[in-house]
Enzyme design. Structure first.
Site, PDB file in Angstrom:
ATOM      1  N   GLY A 156       0.857  -1.197   0.000  1.00  0.00           N
ATOM      2  CA  GLY A 156       0.000   0.000   0.000  1.00  0.00           C
ATOM      3  C   GLY A 156       0.886   1.238   0.000  1.00  0.00           C
ATOM      4  N   ARG A 157       0.302   2.333   0.485  1.00  0.00           N
ATOM      5  CA  ARG A 157       1.035   3.610   0.439  1.00  0.00           C
ATOM      6  C   ARG A 157       2.335   3.550   1.222  1.00  0.00           C
ATOM      7  NH1 ARG A 157      -4.848   5.893   1.242  1.00  0.00           N
ATOM      8  NH2 ARG A 157      -4.770   4.093   2.604  1.00  0.00           N
ATOM      9  N   ARG A 179      -1.829  -8.483  -2.195  1.00  0.00           N
ATOM     10  CA  ARG A 179      -3.053  -9.152  -2.664  1.00  0.00           C
ATOM     11  C   ARG A 179      -3.247  -8.926  -4.150  1.00  0.00           C
ATOM     12  NH1 ARG A 179      -7.482  -6.976   1.289  1.00  0.00           N
ATOM     13  NH2 ARG A 179      -6.129  -5.243   0.791  1.00  0.00           N
ATOM     14  N   ILE A 238       6.342  -3.667  10.933  1.00  0.00           N
ATOM     15  CA  ILE A 238       5.772  -2.373  11.367  1.00  0.00           C
ATOM     16  C   ILE A 238       4.269  -2.369  11.088  1.00  0.00           C
ATOM     17  CG2 ILE A 238       7.884  -1.016  11.088  1.00  0.00           C
ATOM     18  CD1 ILE A 238       6.552   0.108   8.457  1.00  0.00           C
ATOM     19  N   ARG A 240       1.162  -4.896  12.083  1.00  0.00           N
ATOM     20  CA  ARG A 240       0.305  -5.114  13.243  1.00  0.00           C
ATOM     21  C   ARG A 240       0.774  -6.379  13.946  1.00  0.00           C
ATOM     22  NH1 ARG A 240      -1.230  -0.756  13.484  1.00  0.00           N
ATOM     23  NH2 ARG A 240      -3.341   0.093  13.515  1.00  0.00           N
ATOM     24  N   GLU A 269       0.052  -6.673  22.257  1.00  0.00           N
ATOM     25  CA  GLU A 269       0.732  -5.503  22.828  1.00  0.00           C
ATOM     26  C   GLU A 269      -0.220  -4.690  23.717  1.00  0.00           C
ATOM     27  OE1 GLU A 269       1.767  -3.775  18.903  1.00  0.00           O
ATOM     28  OE2 GLU A 269       0.492  -2.069  19.440  1.00  0.00           O
ATOM     29  N   HIS A 287       5.612   0.432  19.231  1.00  0.00           N
ATOM     30  CA  HIS A 287       4.575   0.900  18.295  1.00  0.00           C
ATOM     31  C   HIS A 287       4.681   2.418  18.070  1.00  0.00           C
ATOM     32  CE1 HIS A 287       0.340  -0.185  16.628  1.00  0.00           C
ATOM     33  NE2 HIS A 287       0.868   0.817  15.940  1.00  0.00           N
TER      34      HIS A 287
HETATM   35  C1  DGY Z   1      -1.733   3.311  12.654  1.00  0.00           C
HETATM   36  O1  DGY Z   1      -1.951   4.461  12.275  1.00  0.00           O
HETATM   37  O2  DGY Z   1      -2.408   2.350  12.319  1.00  0.00           O
HETATM   38  C2  DGY Z   1      -0.624   3.155  13.620  1.00  0.00           C
HETATM   39  O3  DGY Z   1      -0.278   1.837  13.788  1.00  0.00           O
HETATM   40  C3  DGY Z   1      -1.032   3.779  14.935  1.00  0.00           C
HETATM   41  O4  DGY Z   1      -0.046   4.552  15.377  1.00  0.00           O
END
Ligand code: DGY
Length: 326
Positions: A156-157, A179, A238, A240, A269, A287
């Site tokens: 994605g972005r 995907r 980075i 989830r 978490e 996070h």
């Molecule tokens: C998001 O924007 O989804 C980040 O994980 C929250 O800081």
């Protein structure tokens, strides 16, 4: 005329509270108390809007108890705290905060790639512990980032931002799996080549995860996937918690099945799997990928824009379930 009532569920920038107060009767949590789901539900009763972060679960149970609720505006691009189907069924709009955090988060993804490959925190702990007595030829020798193969799972972005940094800044060979394949112009801008997940796992020197969490991405990286990676590879998450099987990863790191990992997100978490805390070859951060003050302020303002846009002007900026608007 009385103002619509909203709840800001976590502490946020005072200027955003002040801005919201011009439009709404605001209840807030500037003390940043850790509310249970039951406490959150109580606070949401009678509110028309909620300013949430990724930590507040909005599901059928909460919605059933809060029939007046019309919108939950997440100050996060991720929205796996929302049961979007239940929200749609209840006629509650969900919004997120995309775009404003893309470049900041991509910067951090790169920071974690660099720190992991070059063993920055491991070597710092060694120095702080007073263990550094002299230089040696292979002390904390890591792996190169420049010229290496960068694998991106989830394009994605943010994934594209990381690809651009890798290809244009570090001369990396960028491969990705997603995907759906990107159009040719976007691939060319990112200098990225689409590959199967299997090829991604087998070929990447540094593999970064940037895909959204959903039941189908749960444990997308577990023992079987790690077994396909190079023993010299690094893995960066980075995205989830829950996308990586953290227990399997800790074991693989201990057994040096891969060289190292960099993790900003964790299953369950803020708890962190205890085995991850004892393996040396992992960089752990709480996070913070989107955490610069300008970006966090922009995220909070976008959540506020969505609340104002929907409850005052009837036009939210970034709706997740536009069916509710129809
Ligand atoms: C998001 O924007 O989804 C980040 O994980 C929250 O800081």
């Amino acid at each position: 005329m009385s103002k619509p009532k909203i709840l800001v569920a976590r502490a946020t920038f005072p200027e955003v509270i002040e801005r919201l107060s011009r439009h709404f009767d605001v209840s807030h949590n500037q003390a940043d108390e850790a509310w249970t789901k039951a406490q959150l539900t109580e606070k949401l009763k009678g509110q028309q809007g909620a300013f949430t972060t990724g930590g507040e679960r909005i599901d059928a149970e909460v919605l059933a108890a809060c029939p007046g609720l019309k919108i939950c505006a997440n100050m996060a691009v991720g929205f796996n705290n929302f049961d979007l189907d239940a929200m749609t069924a209840a006629g509650v709009l969900g919004t997120n905060a995309p775009d404003v955090l893309t470049e900041t988060t991509a910067d951090f993804g790169f920071a974690l790639i660099m720190a992991t490959a070059r063993r920055v925190t491991e070597s710092e702990h060694y120095l702080r512990a007073g263990k550094w007595t002299r230089w040696s030829y292979d002390m904390f020798a890591g792996s190169d980032v420049h010229g290496a193969t960068l694998g991106i799972l989830g394009m994605g972005r943010i994934g594209q931002g990381i690809a651009r940094r890798g290809a244009h800044g570090f001369g990396m060979n960028v491969i990705y799996h997603n995907r759906s394949r990107l159009d040719a112009a976007t691939e060319a801008a990112c200098k990225a080549r689409y590959v199967s997940k299997e090829e991604l796992l087998k070929t990447a020197d540094h593999l970064i995860l940037v895909l959204p969490y959903s039941p189908s991405s749960h444990h997308a990286i577990g023992a079987a996937e790690i077994a396909q990676m190079k023993p010299t590879a690094t893995l960066i998450n980075i995205a989830r918690g829950g996308i990586v099987d953290d227990a399997a990863l800790a074991l693989a790191l201990r057994e040096r099945k891969i060289a190292a990992a960099g993790l900003d997100v964790f299953e369950g978490e803020p708890k962190v799997h205890p085995d991850l805390l004892t393996v040396p070859n992992v960089v752990l951060t709480p996070h913070i990928a989107s955490a610069t003050l300008p970006t966090r302020l922009a995220m909070a303002n976008l959540a506020a824009d969505n609340l104002i846009g929907f409850l005052v002007d009837g036009k939210p900026l970034t709706p997740l379930n536009p069916a509710v608007l129809a």
